[in-house]
Design an enzyme around this catalytic site. Structure first.
Site, short mmCIF file in Angstrom:
data_model
loop_
_atom_site.label_atom_id
_atom_site.label_comp_id
_atom_site.label_asym_id
_atom_site.label_seq_id
_atom_site.Cartn_x
_atom_site.Cartn_y
_atom_site.Cartn_z
N THR A 166 40.05 7.48 -8.70
CA THR A 166 39.82 4.90 -8.11
C THR A 166 40.62 4.83 -8.53
O THR A 166 40.74 4.06 -10.06
CB THR A 166 38.70 5.17 -8.04
N LYS B 46 40.62 -4.26 -0.90
CA LYS B 46 41.20 -3.28 0.44
C LYS B 46 41.46 -3.20 1.27
O LYS B 46 41.32 -3.72 2.34
CB LYS B 46 39.56 -2.69 -0.02
N TRP C 198 43.06 0.51 -1.67
CA TRP C 198 43.23 -0.07 -2.51
C TRP C 198 44.12 -0.95 -2.94
O TRP C 198 45.43 -0.16 -3.38
CB TRP C 198 42.20 0.07 -4.45
N GLU D 236 32.96 6.72 -7.75
CA GLU D 236 32.01 6.88 -8.80
C GLU D 236 30.73 7.31 -7.79
O GLU D 236 29.35 8.01 -9.48
CB GLU D 236 31.71 5.67 -9.31
P1 AMP Z 1 36.00 3.57 -3.06
O1 AMP Z 1 35.92 4.22 -4.37
O2 AMP Z 1 37.62 3.38 -2.79
O3 AMP Z 1 35.92 4.33 -1.85
O4 AMP Z 1 35.68 2.43 -2.89
C1 AMP Z 1 33.96 1.80 -2.95
C2 AMP Z 1 34.38 0.09 -3.02
O5 AMP Z 1 34.65 0.00 -1.14
C3 AMP Z 1 33.01 -0.23 -3.15
O6 AMP Z 1 32.88 -0.87 -4.32
C4 AMP Z 1 33.07 -1.36 -2.04
O7 AMP Z 1 33.53 -2.29 -2.92
C5 AMP Z 1 33.77 -1.30 -1.06
N1 AMP Z 1 33.38 -0.32 0.15
C6 AMP Z 1 32.84 0.87 0.53
N2 AMP Z 1 31.75 1.09 1.62
C7 AMP Z 1 31.88 -0.63 1.47
C8 AMP Z 1 31.06 -1.37 3.14
N3 AMP Z 1 30.47 -1.00 4.16
N4 AMP Z 1 31.84 -2.36 2.89
C9 AMP Z 1 31.88 -2.96 2.05
N5 AMP Z 1 32.69 -2.63 0.91
C10 AMP Z 1 32.29 -1.03 0.93
#
Ligand code: AMP
Length: 539
Positions: free
Chosen positions: A181, A434, A439, A326
């Site tokens: 990630t 994002k 990212w 994670e």
């Molecule tokens: P990833 O590890 O790439 O799946 O990203 C995880 C991160 O995405 C989280 O720590 C949040 O900052 C953001 N995120 C995931 N789901 C949501 C959601 N439903 N609403 C807002 N932010 C989200």
């Protein structure tokens, strides 16, 4: 009670035995192919035996660079089936990051789609651990290539053993997979999933109040298989005998709409950008989407308008969920409670647009400046998580110490919780943007800008974007001597060779000063407010 290790191979064995006629429908570069779970099982066993023949041993990592299709699904089970580790690699990362994570994970073999061939050829001399490449292709012959040795996936399968026995001398805490990630700055961080975590998480996806995945579903994971295992849907779907529809490479909203219509998809999952695209397509085309009983949306905040449009216009229930690499990823999911069904529509929408309630088997704590926050929907704190499918470290990475403390994962997400236990994400402590589910490191762009001779300082912040949810905008203070002659275009030209195109800021705004905290850090919240004003004036 008996203590039987929870192993991923038992999920596929269940599909082979109890759902041999159920199917996996896969869109590849040359068309749509359908395999039964009996066939998927046999092909997977052949692949396991072939990987063993190439020399992959228990505990070693096998990387995949691939879209969502049946071959990738087979790899999902064949690699853990010999006790090796399925390392799904995000094909959208920069070549430098891809090289880093292959080397860091020490991948021994890479399975990849044909469109990744040029990239791998370009970086092959930098890959330190890779001993063999396997091309997943519909074509009969291998192309000319400088990769060495290069195997043909289908030939390996045809020579493999269809009755190969998956390894059972594994512990349930052994690694089954890994996924990297993005970090605030620097290289991506690796998360290792255990057999136990994946099996328990799959069970959670089946719970009626979560994704409610079942045998009768026709599930289409649009979220990439290189992004937290497509939120675990391939594992759970195989286990439950759910029909799978894999959208394949370079899909468009039109392709997704056609697949929903032709394959009678009942549930699908992806980031808001995907659903905004689909919505637009549905508005212009003529598709039957009546089979869809729910859309699972996560990865970024789902805009209210999106939820409203799917539900009121297309009568498709829209479920907002939250998770991270994670956390395997499902931890929080939004559903109305039975006694809330009669609330006015706007109130219901308000509740549903929050990220939701904690799923069973996960625990959370929300910690603000004065300890745990009140359940008042107002006080903000960082979300901390623990549970059976929450990672407890980054793979061989010192950054473990920042995120994993006192038995908790510090998510870096700032949230509120209301009196009903519903969580809403309000901000992020991580300096990451994002965009369309992927990212962008604001710090990396800032550092690049500040390396330009004319730049005194630069801060990059996320601005809300209708299509991509968030996009970077750079705020730049120029050195006095450079103020007269430096242009935006010049800075863009400077950034272009250093970043993927989608990382480039949507705008570069020149300022006299960047607001800072008492300790001299950029005060991005203030900057965002300042910019909001600026953008509204521009409009
Ligand atoms: P990833 O590890 O790439 O799946 O990203 C995880 C991160 O995405 C989280 O720590 C949040 O900052 C953001 N995120 C995931 N789901 C949501 C959601 N439903 N609403 C807002 N932010 C989200």
């Amino acid at each position: 009670m008996m203590n039987i290790p929870l192993l991923v191979s038992s999920m596929l064995e269940r599909a082979e035995r109890y759902f041999p006629k159920k199917t996996v429908i896969s869109r590849t570069s040359s068309g749509i192919v359908t395999h039964t779970y009996k066939e998927v099982g046999e092909r997977t066993r052949r692949l396991s035996s072939a990987l063993e023949k190439i020399g992959v041993k228990k505990g070693e990592r096998v990387g995949t660079l691939a879209w969502n299709h049946h071959r990738h699904l087979e790899a999902y089970f064949a690699i853990p089936g010999i006790g090796a580790v399925l390392h799904t690699i995000n094909i959208r990362l920069s070549p430098a990051h891809i090289v880093y994570i292959i080397n860091h994970a020490e991948d021994k073999v890479l399975l990849f789609d044909e469109d990744l061939l040029p990239l791998l050829e370009k970086v092959k001399d930098q890959l330190k651990s890779v001993e063999a490449y396997v091309l997943m292709t519909d074509k009969e012959e291998l192309p000319e290539s400088s990769l060495e040795p290069l195997f043909h996936y289908e030939k390996l399968i045809s020579e493999g053993d269809p009755s190969f026995e998956f390894k059972k001398d594994l512990g349930e805490n052994d690694p089954v997979g890994m996924c990297y990630t993005s970090a605030t700055t620097g290289n991506p961080k690796g998360v290792v999933y255990s057999h136990r975590g994946v099996v328990l998480h799959s069970m959670a996806l089946g719970l009626a109040d979560n994704a409610g995945l079942s045998e009768s579903d026709i599930a289409m994971p649009v979220v990439p298989m290189f992004h937290v295992n497509a939120w675990g849907l391939p594992f759970a779907s195989v286990w439950f005998g759910t029909t799978l529809v894999m959208p394949g490479p370079y899909f468009t909203p039109k392709i997704l709409a056609e697949l929903i219509d032709s394959e009678k998809v009942t549930m699908t999952a992806g980031v808001p950008t995907i659903w905004l695209g689909l919505l637009n397509e549905l508005e212009h085309g003529n598709y039957d989407t009546s089979s869809l009983t729910r859309i699972l949306c996560g990865g970024s905040a789902a805009p209210k308008g999106l939820i409203r449009a799917f539900e009121s216009k297309y009568k498709i229930p829209f479920i907002h969920a939250y998770g991270m690499t994670e956390t395997t990823p499902l931890v929080v999911l939004s559903r109305l409670k039975s006694y809330q069904n009669d609330l006015p529509e706007e109130e219901k929408l308000e509740i549903r647009s929050k990220q939701g309630s904690l799923v069973p088997l996960v625990e959370m704590k929300i910690v603000g400046a004065n300890g745990e926050v009140a359940n008042d929907g107002k006080e903000m704190g960082e979300l901390l998580l623990r549970g059976n499918w929450i990672a407890d470290e980054y793979y061989k990475d010192e950054r473990t110490n920042e995120a994993f403390r006192d038995g908790w994962l510090y998510t870096g997400d700032v949230v509120t919780i209301d009196e009903e236990g519903v969580v809403k994400i309000v901000d992020r402590t991580k300096d990451l943007i994002k965009s369309g589910g992927e990212w962008i490191s604001s710090v990396d762009i800032e550092n690049a800008l500040m390396a330009h001779d004319a730049v005194f300082e630069a801060a990059v912040i996320a601005v809300q974007h209708e299509r991509w949810q968030e996009r970077p905008v750079a705020c730049v203070v120029l050195k006095d001597a450079a103020k007269e002659h430096t242009t935006k275009e010049e800075l863009y030209e400077f950034l272009k060779p250093q970043f993927a195109k989608w990382w480039l800021p949507d705008d570069i705004i020149f300022m006299d000063e960047i607001p800072k905290t008492s300790v001299g850090k950029f005060l991005k919240r203030a900057l965002r407010d300042q910019l909001k004003e600026h953008l509204s004036q521009v409009k």
